[in-house]
Motif scaffolding. Structure first.
Motif, PDB file in Angstrom:
ATOM      1  N   VAL A   1       0.855  -1.186   0.000  1.00 36.15           N
ATOM      2  CA  VAL A   1       0.000   0.000   0.000  1.00 36.15           C
ATOM      3  C   VAL A   1       0.890   1.234   0.000  1.00 36.15           C
ATOM      4  O   VAL A   1       1.790   1.346   0.834  1.00 36.15           O
ATOM      5  N   PRO A   2       0.686   2.168  -0.937  1.00 34.99           N
ATOM      6  CA  PRO A   2       1.505   3.380  -0.979  1.00 34.99           C
ATOM      7  C   PRO A   2       1.347   4.192   0.311  1.00 34.99           C
ATOM      8  O   PRO A   2       0.304   4.166   0.951  1.00 34.99           O
ATOM      9  N   GLU A   3       2.397   4.909   0.670  1.00 35.48           N
ATOM     10  CA  GLU A   3       2.380   5.729   1.890  1.00 35.48           C
ATOM     11  C   GLU A   3       1.197   6.698   1.894  1.00 35.48           C
ATOM     12  O   GLU A   3       0.603   6.945   2.934  1.00 35.48           O
ATOM     13  N   ALA A   4       0.859   7.247   0.747  1.00 29.67           N
ATOM     14  CA  ALA A   4      -0.233   8.216   0.673  1.00 29.67           C
ATOM     15  C   ALA A   4      -1.587   7.580   1.023  1.00 29.67           C
ATOM     16  O   ALA A   4      -2.501   8.275   1.440  1.00 29.67           O
TER      17      ALA A   4
END
Length: 159
Positions: free
Chosen positions: A127-130
């Motif tokens: 999952v991307p940090e954003a």
């Protein structure tokens, strides 16, 4: 007896789920209805999965794995040396195949290994940090700290 499920009522009353309904309908009309090659899907951890395909008689060079967008395609084509053999009985299925797996968002194909006629493909959810939840600090100056107070009762102050 197999009956197909009709998603039309759901399509009429939802917005933005077209992709999901397309996947479900495509799954009903599976291209490889004979179940070859057999496979397992295992959840190793919350964010790790493994697909294992039984491909006896194949060599690693005979198999191709392609990950593109949200789809994983595993295909195999036996080598031509097999055509020169004369079989008295052929019980091990060793025919060309193509197996497709739809991957959810943020699922990435990690590594693949081949041993004892089993092809194992590691998958990871990244999952991307954003997109990860984050804690938001409440700001305030030391001169004016944020404090919640109950309203004062005038009758109690006069007493």
């Amino acid at each position: 007896m197999r009956t197909d499920f009709d998603f039309t009522p759901y399509r009429r009353s939802t917005v933005g789920f077209d992709h999901l309904f397309d996947l479900l309908e495509k799954g009903q009309r599976s291209e490889t209805s004979d179940g070859y090659p057999a496979f397992d899907i295992v959840r190793d951890a919350d964010d790790r999965f493994r697909i294992t395909l039984a491909v006896p008689g194949f060599k690693a060079e005979d198999i191709e794995i392609v990950a593109q967008q949200n789809q994983l395609t595993v295909s195999g084509k036996p080598d031509e040396e097999d055509a020169t053999r004369v079989y008295l009985h052929r019980g091990i299925g060793r025919r060309a195949f193509e197996r497709r797996f739809q991957l959810a968002d943020y699922i990435e194909v990690g590594s693949a290994s081949f041993a004892d006629g089993l092809l194992a493909i590691e998958l990871n959810r990244v999952v991307p940090e954003a997109m990860k939840p984050r804690k938001i600090e409440i700001g305030g100056s030391p001169d004016n700290p944020r404090r919640i107070e109950a309203p004062r009762d005038k009758a109690l102050e006069d007493a």
